[in-house]
Write a protein that holds these residues in place. Structure first.
Motif, PDB file in Angstrom:
ATOM      1  N   THR A   9      57.250  -2.025  16.128  1.00 57.17           N
ATOM      2  CA  THR A   9      56.848  -1.288  14.935  1.00 57.17           C
ATOM      3  C   THR A   9      56.643   0.184  15.284  1.00 57.17           C
ATOM      4  O   THR A   9      55.950   0.497  16.257  1.00 57.17           O
ATOM      5  CB  THR A   9      55.528  -1.864  14.368  1.00 57.17           C
ATOM      6  OG1 THR A   9      55.681  -3.269  14.164  1.00 57.17           O
ATOM      7  CG2 THR A   9      55.151  -1.189  13.061  1.00 57.17           C
ATOM      8  N   ALA A  10      57.234   1.059  14.488  1.00 59.52           N
ATOM      9  CA  ALA A  10      57.055   2.501  14.701  1.00 59.52           C
ATOM     10  C   ALA A  10      55.615   2.883  14.358  1.00 59.52           C
ATOM     11  O   ALA A  10      55.074   2.449  13.343  1.00 59.52           O
ATOM     12  CB  ALA A  10      58.026   3.290  13.843  1.00 59.52           C
ATOM     13  N   ILE A  11      54.998   3.695  15.226  1.00 60.90           N
ATOM     14  CA  ILE A  11      53.637   4.163  14.966  1.00 60.90           C
ATOM     15  C   ILE A  11      53.579   5.683  14.827  1.00 60.90           C
ATOM     16  O   ILE A  11      52.538   6.224  14.495  1.00 60.90           O
ATOM     17  CB  ILE A  11      52.650   3.674  16.046  1.00 60.90           C
ATOM     18  CG1 ILE A  11      53.080   4.113  17.438  1.00 60.90           C
ATOM     19  CG2 ILE A  11      52.475   2.174  15.968  1.00 60.90           C
ATOM     20  CD1 ILE A  11      52.072   3.801  18.540  1.00 60.90           C
ATOM     21  N   LYS A  12      54.717   6.361  15.098  1.00 65.46           N
ATOM     22  CA  LYS A  12      54.809   7.816  14.946  1.00 65.46           C
ATOM     23  C   LYS A  12      56.121   8.151  14.257  1.00 65.46           C
ATOM     24  O   LYS A  12      57.099   7.423  14.380  1.00 65.46           O
ATOM     25  CB  LYS A  12      54.790   8.507  16.306  1.00 65.46           C
ATOM     26  CG  LYS A  12      53.507   8.345  17.082  1.00 65.46           C
ATOM     27  CD  LYS A  12      53.591   9.084  18.397  1.00 65.46           C
ATOM     28  CE  LYS A  12      52.326   8.890  19.207  1.00 65.46           C
ATOM     29  NZ  LYS A  12      52.419   9.567  20.506  1.00 65.46           N
ATOM     30  N   LYS A  16      64.208  10.066  11.560  1.00 66.14           N
ATOM     31  CA  LYS A  16      64.175   9.342  10.284  1.00 66.14           C
ATOM     32  C   LYS A  16      63.398   8.035  10.367  1.00 66.14           C
ATOM     33  O   LYS A  16      63.266   7.328   9.380  1.00 66.14           O
ATOM     34  CB  LYS A  16      65.600   9.073   9.810  1.00 66.14           C
ATOM     35  CG  LYS A  16      66.338  10.344   9.444  1.00 66.14           C
ATOM     36  CD  LYS A  16      67.706  10.050   8.889  1.00 66.14           C
ATOM     37  CE  LYS A  16      68.421  11.339   8.517  1.00 66.14           C
ATOM     38  NZ  LYS A  16      69.751  11.098   8.003  1.00 66.14           N
ATOM     39  N   VAL A  17      62.885   7.719  11.548  1.00 67.54           N
ATOM     40  CA  VAL A  17      62.059   6.520  11.716  1.00 67.54           C
ATOM     41  C   VAL A  17      60.614   6.900  11.402  1.00 67.54           C
ATOM     42  O   VAL A  17      60.071   7.842  11.974  1.00 67.54           O
ATOM     43  CB  VAL A  17      62.179   5.968  13.161  1.00 67.54           C
ATOM     44  CG1 VAL A  17      61.257   4.773  13.356  1.00 67.54           C
ATOM     45  CG2 VAL A  17      63.620   5.579  13.461  1.00 67.54           C
ATOM     46  N   THR A  18      60.010   6.173  10.464  1.00 66.67           N
ATOM     47  CA  THR A  18      58.649   6.481  10.032  1.00 66.67           C
ATOM     48  C   THR A  18      57.696   5.346  10.377  1.00 66.67           C
ATOM     49  O   THR A  18      58.130   4.201  10.545  1.00 66.67           O
ATOM     50  CB  THR A  18      58.611   6.752   8.518  1.00 66.67           C
ATOM     51  OG1 THR A  18      59.096   5.599   7.830  1.00 66.67           O
ATOM     52  CG2 THR A  18      59.455   7.960   8.141  1.00 66.67           C
ATOM     53  N   PHE A  43      67.289  -0.679  15.276  1.00 67.21           N
ATOM     54  CA  PHE A  43      67.002   0.239  14.166  1.00 67.21           C
ATOM     55  C   PHE A  43      68.291   0.666  13.475  1.00 67.21           C
ATOM     56  O   PHE A  43      68.345   0.781  12.250  1.00 67.21           O
ATOM     57  CB  PHE A  43      66.201   1.459  14.641  1.00 67.21           C
ATOM     58  CG  PHE A  43      64.717   1.264  14.550  1.00 67.21           C
ATOM     59  CD1 PHE A  43      64.039   1.485  13.364  1.00 67.21           C
ATOM     60  CD2 PHE A  43      63.988   0.824  15.648  1.00 67.21           C
ATOM     61  CE1 PHE A  43      62.669   1.289  13.271  1.00 67.21           C
ATOM     62  CE2 PHE A  43      62.627   0.620  15.567  1.00 67.21           C
ATOM     63  CZ  PHE A  43      61.961   0.846  14.375  1.00 67.21           C
ATOM     64  N   GLU A  44      69.322   0.882  14.247  1.00 69.37           N
ATOM     65  CA  GLU A  44      70.629   1.240  13.680  1.00 69.37           C
ATOM     66  C   GLU A  44      71.165   0.095  12.824  1.00 69.37           C
ATOM     67  O   GLU A  44      71.656   0.304  11.718  1.00 69.37           O
ATOM     68  CB  GLU A  44      71.610   1.585  14.805  1.00 69.37           C
ATOM     69  CG  GLU A  44      72.992   1.943  14.328  1.00 69.37           C
ATOM     70  CD  GLU A  44      73.076   3.300  13.648  1.00 69.37           C
ATOM     71  OE1 GLU A  44      73.861   3.423  12.688  1.00 69.37           O
ATOM     72  OE2 GLU A  44      72.362   4.229  14.068  1.00 69.37           O
ATOM     73  N   ARG A  45      71.054  -1.126  13.340  1.00 67.90           N
ATOM     74  CA  ARG A  45      71.559  -2.300  12.621  1.00 67.90           C
ATOM     75  C   ARG A  45      70.783  -2.549  11.325  1.00 67.90           C
ATOM     76  O   ARG A  45      71.371  -2.773  10.279  1.00 67.90           O
ATOM     77  CB  ARG A  45      71.486  -3.537  13.521  1.00 67.90           C
ATOM     78  CG  ARG A  45      72.094  -4.786  12.907  1.00 67.90           C
ATOM     79  CD  ARG A  45      71.870  -6.022  13.763  1.00 67.90           C
ATOM     80  NE  ARG A  45      70.460  -6.328  13.955  1.00 67.90           N
ATOM     81  CZ  ARG A  45      69.669  -6.871  13.037  1.00 67.90           C
ATOM     82  NH1 ARG A  45      70.127  -7.145  11.839  1.00 67.90           N
ATOM     83  NH2 ARG A  45      68.401  -7.118  13.297  1.00 67.90           N
ATOM     84  N   LYS A  46      69.449  -2.478  11.403  1.00 76.35           N
ATOM     85  CA  LYS A  46      68.623  -2.834  10.247  1.00 76.35           C
ATOM     86  C   LYS A  46      68.541  -1.716   9.205  1.00 76.35           C
ATOM     87  O   LYS A  46      68.626  -1.979   8.006  1.00 76.35           O
ATOM     88  CB  LYS A  46      67.215  -3.208  10.709  1.00 76.35           C
ATOM     89  CG  LYS A  46      66.308  -3.667   9.583  1.00 76.35           C
ATOM     90  CD  LYS A  46      64.992  -4.194  10.105  1.00 76.35           C
ATOM     91  CE  LYS A  46      64.135  -4.706   8.946  1.00 76.35           C
ATOM     92  NZ  LYS A  46      62.858  -5.264   9.421  1.00 76.35           N
ATOM     93  N   TYR A  47      68.339  -0.477   9.656  1.00 77.97           N
ATOM     94  CA  TYR A  47      68.079   0.628   8.734  1.00 77.97           C
ATOM     95  C   TYR A  47      69.214   1.652   8.643  1.00 77.97           C
ATOM     96  O   TYR A  47      69.192   2.522   7.784  1.00 77.97           O
ATOM     97  CB  TYR A  47      66.800   1.371   9.142  1.00 77.97           C
ATOM     98  CG  TYR A  47      65.545   0.537   9.065  1.00 77.97           C
ATOM     99  CD1 TYR A  47      64.948   0.244   7.839  1.00 77.97           C
ATOM    100  CD2 TYR A  47      64.945   0.043  10.218  1.00 77.97           C
ATOM    101  CE1 TYR A  47      63.792  -0.511   7.765  1.00 77.97           C
ATOM    102  CE2 TYR A  47      63.782  -0.712  10.161  1.00 77.97           C
ATOM    103  CZ  TYR A  47      63.218  -0.985   8.934  1.00 77.97           C
ATOM    104  OH  TYR A  47      62.067  -1.735   8.862  1.00 77.97           O
ATOM    105  N   GLY A  48      70.149   1.591   9.590  1.00 81.01           N
ATOM    106  CA  GLY A  48      71.232   2.566   9.599  1.00 81.01           C
ATOM    107  C   GLY A  48      70.798   3.933  10.101  1.00 81.01           C
ATOM    108  O   GLY A  48      71.442   4.932   9.802  1.00 81.01           O
ATOM    109  N   VAL A  52      66.110   9.496  17.729  1.00 77.48           N
ATOM    110  CA  VAL A  52      66.409  10.841  18.225  1.00 77.48           C
ATOM    111  C   VAL A  52      66.372  10.843  19.750  1.00 77.48           C
ATOM    112  O   VAL A  52      65.680  10.028  20.368  1.00 77.48           O
ATOM    113  CB  VAL A  52      65.428  11.892  17.657  1.00 77.48           C
ATOM    114  CG1 VAL A  52      65.582  12.022  16.168  1.00 77.48           C
ATOM    115  CG2 VAL A  52      64.000  11.575  18.027  1.00 77.48           C
ATOM    116  N   GLY A  53      67.124  11.752  20.335  1.00 79.12           N
ATOM    117  CA  GLY A  53      67.113  11.893  21.780  1.00 79.12           C
ATOM    118  C   GLY A  53      65.714  12.205  22.279  1.00 79.12           C
ATOM    119  O   GLY A  53      64.960  12.933  21.643  1.00 79.12           O
ATOM    120  N   GLY A  54      65.344  11.642  23.399  1.00 78.38           N
ATOM    121  CA  GLY A  54      64.013  11.862  23.946  1.00 78.38           C
ATOM    122  C   GLY A  54      62.948  10.964  23.353  1.00 78.38           C
ATOM    123  O   GLY A  54      61.779  11.065  23.717  1.00 78.38           O
ATOM    124  N   CYS A  55      63.343  10.076  22.445  1.00 79.15           N
ATOM    125  CA  CYS A  55      62.396   9.129  21.857  1.00 79.15           C
ATOM    126  C   CYS A  55      61.882   8.211  22.968  1.00 79.15           C
ATOM    127  O   CYS A  55      62.619   7.809  23.849  1.00 79.15           O
ATOM    128  CB  CYS A  55      63.086   8.322  20.764  1.00 79.15           C
ATOM    129  SG  CYS A  55      61.984   7.214  19.885  1.00 79.15           S
TER     130      CYS A  55
END
Length: 66
Positions: A9-12, A16-18, A43-48, A52-55
């Motif tokens: 789960t994204a926390i930050k 485009k990931v929230t 994330f690419e598969r589910k949300y398209g 970002v680089g450095g994530c």
């Protein structure tokens, strides 16, 4: 071979990931946490959206589901 399911789960905000967006990552043959590359694929598969680089893994809560 044992399968392990992880919920990530994204926390930050990261590009485009929230916060609150989540994916499941299924890993076979290892109980290691998913890598940033595996998380990015899901994330690419589910949300398209691409990570970002450095994530980093610190942007996500990683929970073993079973």
């Amino acid at each position: 071979m044992m399968n392990h399911l992880w919920r990530v789960t994204a926390i930050k905000v990261t590009g485009k990931v929230t916060p609150g967006m989540w994916v499941e990552v299924l890993k076979s043959g290892t109980n290691a946490q998913p890598t940033i590359k595996e998380i990015g694929v899901e994330f690419e598969r589910k949300y398209g959206v691409s990570l970002v680089g450095g994530c980093s893994l610190v942007n996500f809560r990683i929970e073993k589901m079973g």
